[in-house]
Design a protein around this motif. Sequence first.
Motif, PDB file in Angstrom:
ATOM      1  N   VAL A 218       0.914  -1.221  -0.360  1.00  0.00           N
ATOM      2  CA  VAL A 218      -0.381   0.130   0.326  1.00  0.00           C
ATOM      3  C   VAL A 218       1.471   1.045  -0.148  1.00  0.00           C
ATOM      4  O   VAL A 218       2.330   0.902   0.744  1.00  0.00           O
ATOM      5  N   THR A 219       0.285   2.686  -0.547  1.00  0.00           N
ATOM      6  CA  THR A 219       0.960   3.280  -0.950  1.00  0.00           C
ATOM      7  C   THR A 219      -0.043   4.524  -0.453  1.00  0.00           C
ATOM      8  O   THR A 219      -1.221   4.441  -0.904  1.00  0.00           O
ATOM      9  N   ASP A 220       0.572   6.083   0.448  1.00  0.00           N
ATOM     10  CA  ASP A 220       0.115   7.059   0.482  1.00  0.00           C
ATOM     11  C   ASP A 220       0.747   8.318   0.711  1.00  0.00           C
ATOM     12  O   ASP A 220       1.452   7.884   0.782  1.00  0.00           O
ATOM     13  N   ARG A 221       0.525   9.090   0.252  1.00  0.00           N
ATOM     14  CA  ARG A 221       1.151  10.282   0.903  1.00  0.00           C
ATOM     15  C   ARG A 221       1.559  11.133   2.295  1.00  0.00           C
ATOM     16  O   ARG A 221       0.941  10.486   3.726  1.00  0.00           O
TER      17      ARG A 221
ATOM     18  N   GLY B 256      18.329   4.140   8.215  1.00  0.00           N
ATOM     19  CA  GLY B 256      18.941   3.191   7.719  1.00  0.00           C
ATOM     20  C   GLY B 256      18.060   2.226   8.780  1.00  0.00           C
ATOM     21  O   GLY B 256      18.049   0.613   8.915  1.00  0.00           O
ATOM     22  N   GLU B 257      17.254   2.901   9.961  1.00  0.00           N
ATOM     23  CA  GLU B 257      16.447   1.253  10.924  1.00  0.00           C
ATOM     24  C   GLU B 257      15.329   0.738   9.948  1.00  0.00           C
ATOM     25  O   GLU B 257      14.728   1.427   9.147  1.00  0.00           O
ATOM     26  N   GLU B 258      14.581  -0.584  10.387  1.00  0.00           N
ATOM     27  CA  GLU B 258      13.482  -1.395   9.740  1.00  0.00           C
ATOM     28  C   GLU B 258      12.465  -0.244  10.484  1.00  0.00           C
ATOM     29  O   GLU B 258      12.564  -0.416  11.376  1.00  0.00           O
ATOM     30  N   VAL B 259      11.175  -0.130   9.868  1.00  0.00           N
ATOM     31  CA  VAL B 259      10.233   0.534  10.269  1.00  0.00           C
ATOM     32  C   VAL B 259       8.861  -0.882  10.634  1.00  0.00           C
ATOM     33  O   VAL B 259       8.831  -0.790   9.012  1.00  0.00           O
ATOM     34  N   ILE B 260       8.444  -0.340  11.245  1.00  0.00           N
ATOM     35  CA  ILE B 260       7.084  -0.953  11.397  1.00  0.00           C
ATOM     36  C   ILE B 260       6.123   0.539  11.919  1.00  0.00           C
ATOM     37  O   ILE B 260       6.700   0.562  13.004  1.00  0.00           O
ATOM     38  N   ASP B 261       5.039  -0.056  10.932  1.00  0.00           N
ATOM     39  CA  ASP B 261       4.042   1.096  12.137  1.00  0.00           C
ATOM     40  C   ASP B 261       3.101   0.201  13.501  1.00  0.00           C
ATOM     41  O   ASP B 261       3.033  -1.188  12.988  1.00  0.00           O
ATOM     42  N   GLN B 262       2.110   1.126  13.273  1.00  0.00           N
ATOM     43  CA  GLN B 262       1.739   0.589  14.145  1.00  0.00           C
ATOM     44  C   GLN B 262       0.318  -0.526  13.749  1.00  0.00           C
ATOM     45  O   GLN B 262      -0.052  -1.063  15.258  1.00  0.00           O
ATOM     46  N   LYS B 263       0.074  -0.580  13.232  1.00  0.00           N
ATOM     47  CA  LYS B 263      -0.374  -1.687  12.304  1.00  0.00           C
ATOM     48  C   LYS B 263       0.360  -2.344  12.044  1.00  0.00           C
ATOM     49  O   LYS B 263      -0.215  -4.131  12.218  1.00  0.00           O
ATOM     50  N   GLY B 264       0.794  -2.855  12.899  1.00  0.00           N
ATOM     51  CA  GLY B 264       1.723  -4.401  11.787  1.00  0.00           C
ATOM     52  C   GLY B 264       3.059  -4.642  10.989  1.00  0.00           C
ATOM     53  O   GLY B 264       3.712  -5.150  10.443  1.00  0.00           O
ATOM     54  N   GLN B 265       3.135  -3.398  10.056  1.00  0.00           N
ATOM     55  CA  GLN B 265       3.343  -3.331   8.536  1.00  0.00           C
ATOM     56  C   GLN B 265       4.478  -2.810   7.930  1.00  0.00           C
ATOM     57  O   GLN B 265       4.509  -1.778   8.841  1.00  0.00           O
ATOM     58  N   LYS B 266       5.275  -3.152   8.240  1.00  0.00           N
ATOM     59  CA  LYS B 266       6.748  -2.819   7.323  1.00  0.00           C
ATOM     60  C   LYS B 266       6.724  -1.817   6.007  1.00  0.00           C
ATOM     61  O   LYS B 266       6.465  -2.500   5.290  1.00  0.00           O
ATOM     62  N   VAL B 267       7.756  -0.846   6.407  1.00  0.00           N
ATOM     63  CA  VAL B 267       7.884  -0.067   5.744  1.00  0.00           C
ATOM     64  C   VAL B 267       9.065  -0.596   4.822  1.00  0.00           C
ATOM     65  O   VAL B 267       9.478  -0.502   5.204  1.00  0.00           O
ATOM     66  N   ARG B 268       8.027  -0.999   3.583  1.00  0.00           N
ATOM     67  CA  ARG B 268       9.817  -1.051   2.718  1.00  0.00           C
ATOM     68  C   ARG B 268      10.366   0.399   1.872  1.00  0.00           C
ATOM     69  O   ARG B 268      11.355   0.092   1.833  1.00  0.00           O
ATOM     70  N   ARG B 269       9.957   1.593   1.531  1.00  0.00           N
ATOM     71  CA  ARG B 269      10.735   2.575   0.977  1.00  0.00           C
ATOM     72  C   ARG B 269       9.559   3.992   1.765  1.00  0.00           C
ATOM     73  O   ARG B 269       8.503   4.098   1.304  1.00  0.00           O
TER      74      ARG B 269
ATOM     75  N   PHE C  66      10.293   9.797  -3.853  1.00  0.00           N
ATOM     76  CA  PHE C  66       9.072  11.398  -4.128  1.00  0.00           C
ATOM     77  C   PHE C  66       8.229  11.004  -5.112  1.00  0.00           C
ATOM     78  O   PHE C  66       8.926   9.885  -6.490  1.00  0.00           O
ATOM     79  N   LYS C  67       6.910  11.389  -5.366  1.00  0.00           N
ATOM     80  CA  LYS C  67       6.504  11.230  -6.133  1.00  0.00           C
ATOM     81  C   LYS C  67       6.701  12.491  -7.062  1.00  0.00           C
ATOM     82  O   LYS C  67       7.482  13.247  -7.334  1.00  0.00           O
ATOM     83  N   SER C  68       6.682  12.039  -8.332  1.00  0.00           N
ATOM     84  CA  SER C  68       6.405  13.356 -10.091  1.00  0.00           C
ATOM     85  C   SER C  68       6.075  14.437  -9.380  1.00  0.00           C
ATOM     86  O   SER C  68       7.112  15.215  -9.983  1.00  0.00           O
ATOM     87  N   ASN C  69       5.431  14.942  -8.025  1.00  0.00           N
ATOM     88  CA  ASN C  69       4.907  15.985  -7.910  1.00  0.00           C
ATOM     89  C   ASN C  69       5.659  16.882  -7.149  1.00  0.00           C
ATOM     90  O   ASN C  69       5.435  17.925  -6.245  1.00  0.00           O
ATOM     91  N   GLY C  70       6.495  15.822  -6.571  1.00  0.00           N
ATOM     92  CA  GLY C  70       7.496  16.521  -4.877  1.00  0.00           C
ATOM     93  C   GLY C  70       7.096  16.139  -4.174  1.00  0.00           C
ATOM     94  O   GLY C  70       7.663  16.267  -2.590  1.00  0.00           O
ATOM     95  N   VAL C  71       5.734  15.429  -3.766  1.00  0.00           N
ATOM     96  CA  VAL C  71       5.424  14.820  -2.603  1.00  0.00           C
ATOM     97  C   VAL C  71       6.182  13.497  -2.183  1.00  0.00           C
ATOM     98  O   VAL C  71       5.661  12.602  -2.869  1.00  0.00           O
ATOM     99  N   LEU C  72       6.446  13.508  -1.043  1.00  0.00           N
ATOM    100  CA  LEU C  72       7.090  12.159  -0.530  1.00  0.00           C
ATOM    101  C   LEU C  72       6.239  11.686  -0.180  1.00  0.00           C
ATOM    102  O   LEU C  72       4.734  12.007   0.574  1.00  0.00           O
ATOM    103  N   GLN C  73       5.956   9.758  -0.535  1.00  0.00           N
ATOM    104  CA  GLN C  73       5.042   8.521  -0.703  1.00  0.00           C
ATOM    105  C   GLN C  73       5.149   8.265   0.475  1.00  0.00           C
ATOM    106  O   GLN C  73       7.640   7.934   0.147  1.00  0.00           O
ATOM    107  N   TYR C  74       4.583   6.859   1.247  1.00  0.00           N
ATOM    108  CA  TYR C  74       5.485   5.261   1.561  1.00  0.00           C
ATOM    109  C   TYR C  74       5.513   4.300   0.692  1.00  0.00           C
ATOM    110  O   TYR C  74       3.993   4.491   0.310  1.00  0.00           O
TER     111      TYR C  74
END
Length: 734
Positions: free
Chosen positions: A339-342, A417-430, A433-441
Amino acid sequence: MNISDGLNEFCKGLCLSERQDPLKNQRLTSLNDVSPKLFRNWRRNNGEPNRTEPNRTEPNRTEPNRTEPNRTEIIHENQNNFKQNKILQLKQLFPEIFCEEQIDFEKLKLVLGEDNLCAQNERYQLGWAGKSDAYRTLQSPTFNTLAPCVAESVNFHDTQNVFIEAENLEALKILQKSYAGKVKMIYIDPPYNTGSDSFVYPDKFAETRDEYARRVGDKDQDGYLLRDGAFAGAWRKNSKDNGHYHSNWLSMMLPRLHLAKTLLREDGVIFISIDDNEQAQLKLLCDEVFGAENFVATLIWKNGRTSAAHFTHEHENIICYAKSKVELELFKYDGEACVTDRTVKKPSSKNPLSIIEFPAGIEFESEDKVFPNIIGDKEPIKIVKGKFESKNRKLAQPVSLEAAWTMADMIRNWLKGEEVIDQKGQKVRRFFFKSNGVLQYEKEKGTFHPKTIITEFTTKQGSNVLIDLLEDPVFDFPKPPSLVAYLVSFVCSNKNDLILDFFSGSGTTAHAVMQLNAEDGGSRRYICVQLPEETAENSEARKAGFANIAEIAKERIRRAGAQIRRSGIDTRQNMPSENADTAAGAVSGINARPTVDTGFKVFKLTESHFKQWRRPLSGSLNEQQQLALLEEFQNIVYENAGVENMAYELMLRLGFELTDSIEFADNVVWLNNAAQTRKTALLLDTVNQAVLDEVRAQSPKKVFVLDKAFAGDDALKTNAALQFKDADIDFETL
């Protein structure tokens, strides 16, 4: 339900059972009705010696049988009695309220405090005519057991699936000791109480022996209870003209839901299909049984269209409760999707502006480009330091950006460089930046959040699946297997989970579990329970040769299993498996492995094979009747009781599952659980010293022997008890 309501209902049940239970002070046909004086005279006249303690220095010294029919550790009252279990739980919570094994209600009020107690008759509750009787039904013991039927099973000795042909209240009571806390998911499709439904009510909580014999006395040639014998007088239509229309349905459901709750794991869930006739009542009933705090959701299933007077009905309800919602984790996603979002929002007090420094090299989904100092309007991103430039689809140089970051700490940790896990237990892969310059996860999709409106499956699909298998429309409005498989898929993420359906109908749940296992390589297991309800005289089912609904379900499961096997593809070798048949009849889209368990063990309801576990006698006994009872209990096993049937009954009473290991060797039945930690020997026929020595050499945890197997050799029995005690092996006789 608050604590006061729960305790009031609990205590109400205790009071009812103590004051009004017609079985009070009666045990299963036993010696309790025999006077002590008569018993002593009978023992003396029958030549039984006085009791003496065994003397280890005198191996030939004999000791009489100390194991009277009721003295056995197999079925303690408090292990298989709903009322006693509740008393034990209350004693663990509030030991101070018990005085001489009685509950001091005044002290209970003091312990809880006045603020937690409702004034009498001033509480919110669900009440109906017959509710007290329903609780007595729940508390009454069962006098039946389950007997195996190998001839009607598929792969009986190896399968982990179970089909029980029985009235479900009896079956649920029988399963309590073996399966308490082991079921992950229950799905039931009970009678909707449309006014034309038939179901068992009122349940027979109080009968004399003669009444019981008349009701359950009819058996087939194998000794199984017949439906018309077992349930005559209880199987009746619940018409809307009945003054207790809703009450009858609630009385039928209450004890079954309580027993089902006991079988659930702490993280288990139950799904109940229902329509508008009883949806409101069912929700309140489940609030009482499971607790309103354990309500999970009401799912709306768009099952098709049915014309009605004012509206066209397009849906049914599926109510979902957890046994303990705090123990129920979010449903796990079983796949590779992400899943991705801004990562920015509108600045606010809860989401303030902050600055993050981004190093060069972060992925940038843009052509070579230099961005302006401020990007966006309502969700602005401001360049604080450096140049915000994309080059070769990367961030060209370090840049500091100010924004209302939604996950600022996670971004900073990821940049370190740390492993990132959100509050739902989902691992953040990366982050990128989108083409409009907004940072996405981009996160791995670790959890699944199913929608409460289900639109993919219809009742017609269920009918078509059944017709394809059985060639005739032999069952009205069956649920589609794909619907049940969908529910199982996200609840039972552990692919070895156990699923229960005690209103099995045409066997949809069994079909769904096998099909899902074939699709995703799971090893989920099922227990299905279905009453052998007779099919109507002129129905399509009767014309097709099905005398009752249980026969429909069993044949459906057989054919569904065969269909899945024909579709089998060994994914490990990428070639058809040995048992695969790619001819007509294969199921499209299923990668069934040859190891998919498509078998099932059939068990049928029957009376206990042991005299002390049958329905108690009614009324007092005269001296002649007492003497006759003593003579009868010289052998506590009923005539013609087979070793296999006795073994399975004892297996259940000892707490083994019906699919646990059972091996019939010479003179010994060996039991063990799946973990191989409860090796148990049953000696049900004839024993001698050689057999006992052989059993002891196997170092079982427990040895259980029928007293009659010693053939009156008290010395052998006494020495056996001492020898097993020396070997630290639990030894018990019946």
